[in-house]
Structures are given as structure tokens and as C-alpha cells.
Design an enzyme around this catalytic site. Structure first.
Site: not given
Length: 475
Positions: A85, A88, A144, A264
Site C-alpha cells: 500500500s 498509494k 488505505s 504511509k
């Protein structure tokens, strides 16, 4: 109430799916793999006169100065890994650069929901729902949410030029933008990071991409938010609330880090734990990326290498005398209107800087290096002809040195030495033969002269006897 309970349960399942270890990997196996990764070499520790950094459990890890792009800590930074993720970050960056966070809207499509599989992170968006682009990016970066990431790609992609669907154009733009930011080991095939063997990147590439976030205060604000609520939509009467997942941003968490200003998280079975962390101590902007980490080590690793970077490096404005030296040695005149900075070990001097020239995105660049590492760069006018002449001279010198080096490093020197010895011996023999022949010739000449002399004397004696005989006869 029933619907509300379902949403709460779905949210808990999403959190569990992101934070729990892989179902196919036991805790013992994860720890064993982590120990093996811990033993892998840290390449930045092999640089002469460079501060020694800590070992970490990730297979790849990096810290860069976001302003100079200097790599301060490096462990297998160009190895390709599945990002999960942290993908992203690229999605949010591209959306912020191409969308309007004040007025932009995102519509959730059927495709953005249908592709989800059990265990994928999501916030329960329904096909046909509309939310603001800002709310969507909160969903992307904080929760997320995979369905929101998919929808953002579709909607922003529809505004981009090119061929294909909006989703396809957005993914193509992700790769193009990554290349512009310096990525060389990245290939994105989706905007969310769910597993695909053709979807990969490197720690260095993700650090370069993430450093661009410092130029987007709207994204920094989103990442620093602890909790966000998306209000009722055109199809939903209830609100959705979700929280920050990066533990270094949560001030009551054991992993809280006072200098952390964004980041993140990421996790899939195949990727392991991945983490991007942005940090600012008031003097330096750092980006830390760690990839393919097993076990529960990634936050401690991140803290240790960020502390290492803050304690051992300084960001310095380059002295004008150094830039003048660069102009003389590298034939490059800096055209930056802002001051030029370098990131150096705390005990290093700008007098030790070296200079190289190159090109980025069609622009000429001056690179400032220390111990072979790029520690700063600036746009510059480069005298290409002068640089070419210098390179030609250096290549000529290097070629001669390389020949000598190759000769004495390999076994060729034995052959050459033997040949030289044979030649020397042959020359000596020729000299000796020549001298011997000359001596023989000289001796032969001497003997002949003596013989001739003896013959002459005998003739003279005979002539004298004849003369005496004739004289006696006459008298």
C-alpha cells in the site's frame, strides 16, 4: 443499527487484514527470515569516511535528504520489491497534481468495488457514491482504502490525455511521473498496491517519489491527521470515520516519533511490511523507506536509521568559492536562483567536494559529490565542448594507466618479462658475436700486415746483397 454493526465489523476486519502477519507465514518463520535480512550488508557502511549506520531487519532500507536527494543510509536500495500500500503515495501525489482538492469530486464505480477480495482494506463505499477528492485522499492515505484508490485513478485518469480508459491512463501517468522524479526500478500496474508480480519498485525510487510530498502541504496535512470523517453522501446517510495507521504519528503510541510529519504503511503476504516515513527536525527533511520486513521490527528500524541520519549529517549551503571551483573544474555555471545545498557527514568539509555534470529531464545539472556519493545538485549551464575535451584527456590517461594496471594485475607481465629477457639476451649475443668477428678480422689483418712486412724486408735484403755483388764486380 444492524447496518452500523456491519460497518464496524468490516472496519475491524480491514484493520486486522492490514496489521496481522501473513496467514501462510508463522511468527517463527517470520522472525527467522527477519534475522537473515538483519545480517545483510549495509552498503553505505562500506563508504570511506562515512558514518556507520545501524543494521535493520528489512531487506532494503534507505534514508535520503528530501531537499538535496542525497542518500545518507543505503541497504540494497535498488533491489526490486513489492510495495503493497505504499503505492498509494504515488496515487495521492498524482491526484493532487492533476486534480482540484477544493472542488474535485470522485464517483465510486462498480469496477472499483467488484475487484475487491476478502481481506482487502476498504471503507465500504458503494457504486454510484460521490465524495470530494479531498475526502477520497483521506481514504487513500489514512484508511488505505483500495476501492477509493481505484476510483481516484478512474476519475483523475479521465482528465488526462492519452489512450485507454481513465484507469489505464492514470496507471501510465504513475509510471511517467515516477520516471520524472528519478525512479529507475519501478513498474506500477495499479494505484492501490494489491499483489501483482508485475507491480514493483525499490526503496530508492519510493524515497524519491515520497520526497515530493514535502512540496504539497495539502497532502502533508492529510498524512498528519489522526482521525477523519467522511460525512453522508448521495447514497449513504451515515458517516464513515477512520484513523491514522502510521504509529510514529500517534503521540500516545509506543512508536511515536517526535520528528515524524507523514508517511504511509503497507502490507501484503508477498511484500511483507513496507513503510514510508517523513521526518523534519527543523534542520533537515528526511525520507525513510524500508521494504520487505518480516516480524514486528519496522518501526524500531525506522527510528534507529532516522536518528542516525539526524545525528551524523548536516545540510549546508554551498560556499560561493566552491561553486567557483566547480565552474573552473567542471566547466559548469550554476543557474539556480536559490542557494545550493549539500548533505554532508558532520565532520566533512566542503573543500573535499568533487564535481560532475549530467542531465535530468532534459536539463543540464551539476552534481556535487563526496567520497563518490552525490550529496547535492543544481541546474547549471555546462560548457559541453570543454567537458568533452577534459573527458577525452582523462580517458587517454586512464587508458594508459589501465594498460599498466592490467599488465601487472594479471599474468601478462610474466610473458612480457620473459620476452624482454629473450630480447636482451639476443642483443647481448649479437654484440658479442660482432665484437668477436671484428677482433678476428683485426687479427687477420695484423697477421697479413706482418707477413707482408717480412716479405718486404726479405726483398730488401736480397736487393742489398745483389747490389753488393755488383759493386765488387765493378771494382
Amino acid at each position: 443499527m444492524k447496518r452500523k454493526m456491519k460497518k464496524i465489523l468490516a472496519g475491524l476486519l480491514c484493520i486486522a487484514a492490514v496489521t496481522m502477519p501473513a496467514s501462510g507465514v508463522s511468527a517463527a518463520d517470520a522472525e527467522e527470515e527477519a534475522k537473515q535480512s538483519y545480517a545483510l550488508p549495509v552498503q553505505s557502511n562500506e563508504i570511506e569516511n562515512w558514518p556507520e549506520g545501524p543494521a535493520v531487519y528489512g531487506k532494503s532500507a534507505i534514508v535520503i535528504d528530501a531537499d538535496t536527494k542525497a542518500v545518507l543510509y543505503a541497504k540494497n536500495i535498488d533491489d526490486e520489491h513489492y510495495p503493497a500500500s505504499i503505492t498509494k503515495v504515488m496515487t495521492a501525489l498524482l491526484a493532487a497534481e492533476n486534480g482540484d482538492l477544493e472542488t474535485g469530486r470522485v464517483t465510486i464505480s462498480q469496477e472499483s468495488v467488484d475487484f475487491l477480495e476478502p481481506g482487502d482494506a476498504y471503507i465500504g463505499m458503494r457504486p454510484g457514491e460521490e465524495i470530494s477528492l479531498t475526502d477520497a485522499l483521506y481514504g487513500v492515505l489514512l484508511a488505505s482504502a483500495n476501492e477509493v484508490s481505484y476510483a481516484v485513478a478512474e476519475n483523475i485518469g479521465n482528465t488526462l490525455s492519452g489512450t485507454g480508459t481513465g484507469y489505464e491512463k492514470f496507471v501510465a501517468a504513475m509510471n511517467d511521473r515516477a520516471g520524472e522524479l528519478g525512479a529507475t526500478h519501478t513498474h506500477f500496474v495499479n494505484p492501490h498496491g494489491l499483489q501483482d508480480e508485475n507491480h514493483y519498485t525499490s526503496a530508492h525510487d519510493m524515497a524519491l517519489i515520497s520526497s515530493e510530498l514535502f512540496s504539497h502541504p495539502e497532502l502533508m496535512e492529510i498524512m498528519q491527521t489522526y482521525e477523519h470523517t467522511i460525512g453522508p453522501t448521495n447514497l449513504e446517510t451515515e458517516s464513515r470515520t477512520f484513523q491514522q495507521r502510521h504509529e510514529m504519528l500517534v503521540n500516545w503510541n509506543d512508536h511515536y516519533y517526535e520528528y515524524c510529519v507523514g508517511g504511509k504503511t503497507g502490507y501484503t503476504d508477498e511484500a511483507g511490511n513496507t513503510l514510508i516515513t517523513l521526518a523534519d527536525n527543523g534542520k533537515m527533511h528526511l525520507v525513510c523507506v524500508e521494504m520487505e520486513t518480516r516480524g514486528q521490527h519496522i518501526y524500531d528500524d525506522t527510528r534507529s536509521i532516522l536518528d542516525y541520519a539526524f545525528e551524523n549529517f548536516t545540510r549546508q549551503e554551498v560556499d560561493s568559492s566552491v561553486l567557483e571551483q566547480a565552474q573552473e573544474e567542471a566547466h559548469a555555471t550554476v543557474t539556480e536562483t536559490e542557494p545550493v545545498y549539500v548533505s554532508l557527514p558532520a565532520d566533512a568539509s566542503q573543500e573535499d567536494l568533487k564535481f560532475e555534470t549530467g542531465e535530468e529531464n532534459g536539463e543540464s545539472m551539476l552534481y556535487l559529490t563526496y567520497e563518490g556519493q552525490t550529496v547535492g545538485k543544481a541546474k547549471a549551464d555546462v560548457d559541453e565542448k570543454a567537458v568533452a575535451r577534459k573527458e577525452k584527456e582523462e580517458q587517454g590517461t586512464a587508458s594508459v594507466l589501465d594498460i599498466i594496471k592490467n599488465v601487472f594485475e594479471g599474468r601478462q607481465w610474466i610473458v612480457i618479462a620473459a620476452a624482454a629477457a629473450v630480447i636482451i639476451v639476443a642483443v647481448v649475443i649479437l654484440i658479442l658475436v660482432f665484437r668477436r668477428r671484428r677482433r678476428r678480422s683485426f687479427l687477420r689483418t695484423g697477421r697479413r700486415q706482418k707477413r707482408l712486412e717480412r716479405q718486404r724486408r726479405r726483398r730488401m735484403k736480397r736487393a742489398a746483397r745483389r747490389s753488393r755483388r755488383r759493386g765488387r764486380k765493378r771494382w
